[in-house]
Write a protein that holds these residues in place. Structure first.
Motif, PDB file in Angstrom:
ATOM      1  N   TYR A 192      29.356 -99.632  15.924  1.00  0.00           N
ATOM      2  CA  TYR A 192      28.148-100.052  15.168  1.00  0.00           C
ATOM      3  C   TYR A 192      27.884 -98.699  14.427  1.00  0.00           C
ATOM      4  N   GLU A 193      28.121 -97.700  14.772  1.00  0.00           N
ATOM      5  CA  GLU A 193      27.604 -96.308  14.392  1.00  0.00           C
ATOM      6  C   GLU A 193      28.388 -96.008  13.059  1.00  0.00           C
ATOM      7  N   ASN A 194      29.668 -96.689  12.800  1.00  0.00           N
ATOM      8  CA  ASN A 194      30.603 -96.537  11.593  1.00  0.00           C
ATOM      9  C   ASN A 194      30.382 -97.702  10.714  1.00  0.00           C
ATOM     10  N   SER A 195      29.597 -97.313   9.668  1.00  0.00           N
ATOM     11  CA  SER A 195      29.242 -98.388   8.646  1.00  0.00           C
ATOM     12  C   SER A 195      30.517 -98.936   7.859  1.00  0.00           C
ATOM     13  N   ASN A 196      31.620 -98.371   8.216  1.00  0.00           N
ATOM     14  CA  ASN A 196      32.909 -99.117   7.440  1.00  0.00           C
ATOM     15  C   ASN A 196      33.873 -99.747   8.541  1.00  0.00           C
ATOM     16  N   SER A 197      33.353 -99.885   9.896  1.00  0.00           N
ATOM     17  CA  SER A 197      33.958-100.733  10.864  1.00  0.00           C
ATOM     18  C   SER A 197      33.813-102.110  10.315  1.00  0.00           C
ATOM     19  N   SER A 198      34.942-102.972  10.963  1.00  0.00           N
ATOM     20  CA  SER A 198      34.571-104.544  10.662  1.00  0.00           C
ATOM     21  C   SER A 198      33.471-104.875  11.585  1.00  0.00           C
ATOM     22  N   GLU A 199      33.423-104.373  13.171  1.00  0.00           N
ATOM     23  CA  GLU A 199      32.391-104.963  13.692  1.00  0.00           C
ATOM     24  C   GLU A 199      30.906-104.634  13.086  1.00  0.00           C
ATOM     25  N   PHE A 200      30.850-103.612  12.322  1.00  0.00           N
ATOM     26  CA  PHE A 200      29.505-103.216  11.591  1.00  0.00           C
ATOM     27  C   PHE A 200      29.257-104.293  10.578  1.00  0.00           C
ATOM     28  N   ALA A 201      30.279-104.561   9.903  1.00  0.00           N
ATOM     29  CA  ALA A 201      30.257-105.563   8.647  1.00  0.00           C
ATOM     30  C   ALA A 201      29.997-107.114   9.258  1.00  0.00           C
ATOM     31  N   THR A 202      30.424-107.489  10.422  1.00  0.00           N
ATOM     32  CA  THR A 202      30.307-108.637  10.906  1.00  0.00           C
ATOM     33  C   THR A 202      28.921-108.793  11.350  1.00  0.00           C
ATOM     34  N   LEU A 203      28.483-107.718  12.270  1.00  0.00           N
ATOM     35  CA  LEU A 203      26.982-107.823  12.708  1.00  0.00           C
ATOM     36  C   LEU A 203      25.953-107.558  11.542  1.00  0.00           C
ATOM     37  N   ALA A 204      26.214-106.938  10.307  1.00  0.00           N
ATOM     38  CA  ALA A 204      25.459-106.714   9.277  1.00  0.00           C
ATOM     39  C   ALA A 204      25.092-108.080   8.620  1.00  0.00           C
ATOM     40  N   ALA A 205      26.338-108.895   8.333  1.00  0.00           N
ATOM     41  CA  ALA A 205      26.341-110.170   7.754  1.00  0.00           C
ATOM     42  C   ALA A 205      25.131-110.975   8.567  1.00  0.00           C
ATOM     43  N   LYS A 206      25.075-111.059   9.766  1.00  0.00           N
ATOM     44  CA  LYS A 206      24.503-111.836  10.699  1.00  0.00           C
ATOM     45  C   LYS A 206      23.037-111.549  10.574  1.00  0.00           C
ATOM     46  N   VAL A 207      22.883-110.108  10.514  1.00  0.00           N
ATOM     47  CA  VAL A 207      21.417-109.941  10.470  1.00  0.00           C
ATOM     48  C   VAL A 207      20.731-109.897   8.906  1.00  0.00           C
ATOM     49  N   LYS A 208      21.648-109.696   7.986  1.00  0.00           N
ATOM     50  CA  LYS A 208      21.352-109.984   6.750  1.00  0.00           C
ATOM     51  C   LYS A 208      20.775-111.494   6.696  1.00  0.00           C
ATOM     52  N   LYS A 209      21.671-112.412   7.086  1.00  0.00           N
ATOM     53  CA  LYS A 209      21.135-113.874   6.977  1.00  0.00           C
ATOM     54  C   LYS A 209      19.778-113.897   7.716  1.00  0.00           C
ATOM     55  N   MET A 210      19.492-113.334   8.868  1.00  0.00           N
ATOM     56  CA  MET A 210      18.316-113.648   9.641  1.00  0.00           C
ATOM     57  C   MET A 210      17.337-112.997   8.828  1.00  0.00           C
ATOM     58  N   ILE A 211      17.290-112.164   8.070  1.00  0.00           N
ATOM     59  CA  ILE A 211      16.315-111.367   7.265  1.00  0.00           C
ATOM     60  C   ILE A 211      16.066-112.367   6.041  1.00  0.00           C
ATOM     61  N   ILE A 212      17.121-112.912   5.300  1.00  0.00           N
ATOM     62  CA  ILE A 212      16.886-113.773   4.106  1.00  0.00           C
ATOM     63  C   ILE A 212      16.243-115.133   4.641  1.00  0.00           C
ATOM     64  N   ASP A 213      16.567-115.622   5.895  1.00  0.00           N
ATOM     65  CA  ASP A 213      16.065-116.762   6.264  1.00  0.00           C
ATOM     66  C   ASP A 213      14.406-116.316   6.520  1.00  0.00           C
ATOM     67  N   ILE A 214      14.172-115.383   7.137  1.00  0.00           N
ATOM     68  CA  ILE A 214      12.551-115.115   7.224  1.00  0.00           C
ATOM     69  C   ILE A 214      11.821-115.035   5.682  1.00  0.00           C
ATOM     70  N   TYR A 215      12.600-114.350   4.968  1.00  0.00           N
ATOM     71  CA  TYR A 215      12.080-114.233   3.472  1.00  0.00           C
ATOM     72  C   TYR A 215      11.790-115.670   2.778  1.00  0.00           C
ATOM     73  N   LYS A 216      12.841-116.397   3.138  1.00  0.00           N
ATOM     74  CA  LYS A 216      12.693-117.964   2.666  1.00  0.00           C
ATOM     75  C   LYS A 216      11.520-118.797   3.036  1.00  0.00           C
ATOM     76  N   ASN A 217      11.341-118.411   4.235  1.00  0.00           N
ATOM     77  CA  ASN A 217      10.119-119.232   4.786  1.00  0.00           C
ATOM     78  C   ASN A 217       8.734-118.814   4.259  1.00  0.00           C
ATOM     79  N   ASN A 218       8.669-117.783   3.606  1.00  0.00           N
ATOM     80  CA  ASN A 218       7.546-117.432   3.091  1.00  0.00           C
ATOM     81  C   ASN A 218       7.495-117.483   1.513  1.00  0.00           C
ATOM     82  N   PRO A 219       6.370-118.358   0.903  1.00  0.00           N
ATOM     83  CA  PRO A 219       6.394-118.491  -0.344  1.00  0.00           C
ATOM     84  C   PRO A 219       6.357-117.497  -1.438  1.00  0.00           C
ATOM     85  N   ASP A 220       5.613-116.294  -0.730  1.00  0.00           N
ATOM     86  CA  ASP A 220       5.210-115.147  -1.584  1.00  0.00           C
ATOM     87  C   ASP A 220       6.291-114.182  -1.522  1.00  0.00           C
TER      88      ASP A 220
END
Length: 826
Positions: free
Chosen positions: A77-105
């Motif tokens: 996870y320390e290497n932003s070019n690794s496949s493991e980083f990319a997989t976890l980043a995709a999951k976390v990004k979805k979590m953040i977007i879901d949080i945004y979607k729940n707020n109308p502002d």
């Protein structure tokens, strides 16, 4: 002409409408139509302005971090070019977007989110998000993002990744430059500390080439879990500080979060400046953002990991002891809370003396202490303070230290002491601050207690006068042009009548005589500082241009303004500059740094080693003191072959350093009127046997014109390798000290019959800072307009070293300017 008036219109009979009588209803209809069109146009314009301009979409950028559980941190996870980083980043990004979607502002305006890095704890994800929001809704978005953690807590669990659970999420508004830095991988580095080793890093090309322009560099620093990072900048040499200048920043995070900024630096710093910082966790981010202007060398830094401090504060018992802020004298970490519970024997009281107290933060008033502070007896202390004392009426006291998330300082060193409440300072005077001072310092006119409690309720002696505020001051301070009383009562009786000007020599002249081109004062002070520069008859006090015309401006040479008609006041100004501008041991001094005083010379004679100082004034000439060459005890100091000059030297043990230039002496010219008994005319010039090369460590000092003035109160600097105490040993490292020009009349009263007009009196009257044996011949320098430094004086003699009311005597260089020109051609 048919007798008809001009301007009468004849209509042809076929134009029946013009022959008709106008109907008012037609005008009303036309006016109504025009009004409706005008209202419609206005409404359309308002709607266009409202929706297209006033409520146009604006870009908003935020960066922050999200802490979550449900996954274990792995090295990949320390290497932003690794496949493991990319997989976890995709999951976390979805979590953040879901949080945004729940707020109308928030949700409707989200454009992009990027995960930049991960760190332990359980796992912390660092990210930035971009939004495009109508201008009228931008404030609502800011409020929603500021409260995103609370919003997250209200988010239904079904919106989150089933494998991961968000613990905390924070976001802060940021500027586009920060995001550009995060996106730019051309100058991005990831470094992990190794156990027991120090890791170094520098700006690209350092030290052989300057750092790149328009760069956005960042260094991600990591340590093992449960460790913290100690970072030290060993060299910082950036563009001088100004609006938009190159900026070096350190963050207690892996994202450039403003609330987590530990320090921001620009300009250059001396080696002695404390630039050690400790993180609160196992990560740290260093960024350098540069503009497109002139380039500088950059920085060199080193870091290592060390165990995280698990405890801070504690219980301290005994009759005396010391304690410090964490990692002192390095900067303390953010997010610290320490409490020291101090207890001395029951029959004693306790006091705490704070040394080197630095708890300052940019933009925080010292009377508010809303950020970092030390609290004792329910009172908060912050800022930068001299030594001060707090005490308790019992045998116990509690000291609490707090640091917030941002901007750190060096903290404090403190000592606690047990004392008898009936006699807290045995044999001494007890200040209200709790400080103990010698009894002889009571009522001597000096504020030794720092709160002036030693100078109240005093009975003045015959050698003192009483100020209106009750203070007793030495009589020789009357009418010296300095507000010694603090209420100007020592100077009020010396003022001239209304509509009069007071000359520097005390004479009063009419205000109309000031700046009239004539020396009505007799000392030129009425013509030396006028609002306009005019050509005047040449006098001793005027500056003479090369065309033999004189101007009335005080100290016009090399100030960046062309005052002479032939511009000769700005010629030969390639002098008086140094490699860094920072933010003194000559007695009471401090270590100097390489390149800080590049005109300083160390003169060695035979087996004696360093004997005198001197100043570089050109490639072949030095200025020094004549008394250095007085033969004594069979030593031929007057023989040029006995001497070796070292330029660019800092440490006397390091004379073989490549930056040091060594030269022999071709000839020594002492002033013909030098008096080896009174030290009058104590000046000499030395010609080197070969020219030196100007470098960052070797530069000439500017020579002042014979009309140049260094008024009483002006700050000057003295440097040298002389003794650091009276009768003490010489210094190894070049020393520097800040002193002030003393009024000549005062000096003559302190040292009657010893001063001449060719000597200037400089020092600190309260003592403690001065030149000493071995500094002779060295430079006394002044920072003038345009940042140029001038050779104000040459170290000559003194009554002891750093004694109270015994300032040093220096040869006044302007008095010898013509003689120097005659002997050297400069």
């Amino acid at each position: 002409m048919n007798g008809l008036e001009e301007g009468v219109e004849f209509l042809p009979t076929m134009n029946a409408k013009k022959l008709e009588k106008p109907n008012p209803k037609h005008y009303m209809v036309v006016a109504a139509i025009l009004a409706v069109c005008l209202v419609v146009s206005l409404l359309v314009g308002l709607l266009v302005w409202h929706f297209v301009y006033k409520n146009a979409p604006v870009q908003k950028l935020y960066n922050g971090h999200l802490r979550f559980t449900g996954s274990r941190f792995i090295d990949a996870y320390e290497n932003s070019n690794s496949s493991e980083f990319a997989t976890l980043a995709a999951k976390v990004k979805k979590m953040i977007i879901d949080i945004y979607k729940n707020n109308p502002d928030v949700g409707p305006f989200h454009k992009e989110t990027v995960i930049t890095s991960f760190s332990e704890g359980s796992i912390i994800a660092y990210y930035w998000s971009e939004f495009s929001v109508p201008k009228l809704q931008a404030d609502a978005l800011d409020k929603a993002m500021a409260n995103i953690q609370a919003s997250n807590q209200a988010t239904p669990m079904k919106l989150r990744n089933p494998d991961l659970r968000v613990d905390t999420i924070v976001a802060f508004s940021t500027n586009p430059e920060t995001i550009k830095a995060l996106q730019d991988n051309s100058c991005k580095y990831a470094l992990h500390a190794k156990e027991g080793l120090i890791t170094s890093f520098t700006t690209p090309g350092f030290p052989n080439s300057p750092y790149p322009p328009n760069a956005r560099c960042q260094w991600e620093l990591r340590a093992d879990v449960d460790s913290v990072i100690s970072l030290t900048f060993t060299t910082v040499d950036l563009e001088p500080c100004k609006l938009g200048s190159d900026t070096l920043a350190v963050y207690d995070s892996l994202s450039a979060l403003e609330p987590h900024a530990m320090v921001k630096l620009c300009g250059s710093y001396s080696l002695s400046y404390n630039l050690t910082f400790v993180s609160s966790q196992n990560v740290m981010l260093v960024t350098l953002i540069t503009n497109g202007e002139g380039r500088d060398p950059g920085f060199r830094a080193e870091f290592f990991q060390m165990p995280k401090m698990n405890t801070c504060g504690g219980t301290l018992r005994g009759i005396a002891g010391n304690f410090t802020t964490p990692y002192f004298p390095g900067h303390y970490p953010p997010k610290m809370n320490c409490t020291w519970n101090i207890e001395v024997p029951r029959d004693k009281n306790v006091k705490v003396r704070f040394h080197n107290f630095f708890l300052a933060e940019p933009g925080v008033p010292v009377d508010s202490c809303t950020k970092d502070y030390m609290q004792v007896n329910y009172v908060k202390h912050c800022g930068s303070k001299k030594m001060f004392v707090v005490s308790s009426k019992t045998n116990k006291i509690a000291v609490h230290f707090h640091s917030d998330l941002s901007f750190v300082d060096t903290g404090f060193l403190a000592e606690f002491l047990a004392y008898d409440s009936g006699d807290p300072c045995p044999g001494k005077f007890t200040c209200k601050t709790g400080r103990c001072i010698e009894l002889k310092k009571r009522c001597d006119g000096w504020n030794d207690c720092t709160d002036a409690s030693d100078e109240v309720n005093c009975t003045c002696t015959e050698k003192q006068f009483r100020c209106n505020n009750g203070w007793c001051k030495p009589k020789y301070w009357l009418c010296d042009g300095v507000n010694d009383c603090g209420d100007m009562s020592d100077e009020l009786q010396c003022q001239c009548p209304a509509n009069n000007f007071k000359c520097s020599n005390g004479k009063c002249i009419l205000e109309s005589q000031k700046c009239n081109g004539k020396d009505d004062c007799g000392d030129g002070s009425d013509e030396g500082d006028c609002s306009s520069v005019v050509t005047v008859p040449c006098k001793e006090y005027t500056y003479k241009c090369r065309n033999n015309l004189c101007v009335n401006k005080e100290n016009p040479e090399c100030d960046g303004v062309k005052d002479c008609g032939d511009n000769s006041d700005e010629d030969n100004c390639n002098c008086g500059t140094r490699s860094f501008t920072k933010k003194s041991r000559i007695v009471g001094g401090l270590d100097a740094e390489a390149g800080e005083w590049p005109w300083q010379v160390s003169l060695h004679v035979g087996s004696e080693g360093h004997t005198c100082g001197a100043s570089v004034v050109s490639e072949k000439w030095l200025v020094t003191a004549a008394h250095c060459f007085h033969d004594a005890n069979f030593a031929r100091f007057s023989n040029p072959k006995s001497w070796i000059a070292f330029m660019g030297l800092l440490d006397q043990r390091d004379r073989s350093n490549p930056s040091v230039q060594r030269r022999g002496i071709k000839r020594i010219i002492t002033h013909p009127d030098f008096n080896d008994f009174t030290y009058d005319n104590d000046i000499a010039v030395m010609e080197l046997d070969s020219p030196i090369t100007f470098t960052k460590q070797v530069q000439p000092i500017c020579l002042p014109d014979s009309s140049h003035k260094f008024p009483a109160g002006q700050v000057l600097h003295v440097t040298g390798w002389g003794a650091t105490a009276e009768h003490g040993a010489g210094a190894i490292i070049l020393q520097k000290a800040e002193i002030r020009v003393i009024n000549q009349t005062i000096c003559e009263s302190l040292m009657p019959g010893l001063l001449t007009s060719r000597m200037m009196c400089v020092g600190i009257l309260e003592g403690g800072t001065d030149a000493c044996q071995g500094d002779s011949g060295g430079p006394l320098t002044s920072i003038e307009a345009n940042g140029k430094m001038f050779l104000a004086g040459v170290v000559s003699w003194g009554d002891g070293c750093a004694r109270r009311n015994k300032p040093g005597a220096y040869s006044r260089v302007p008095q010898f300017r013509n003689w120097i020109r005659e002997k050297t051609g400069l």
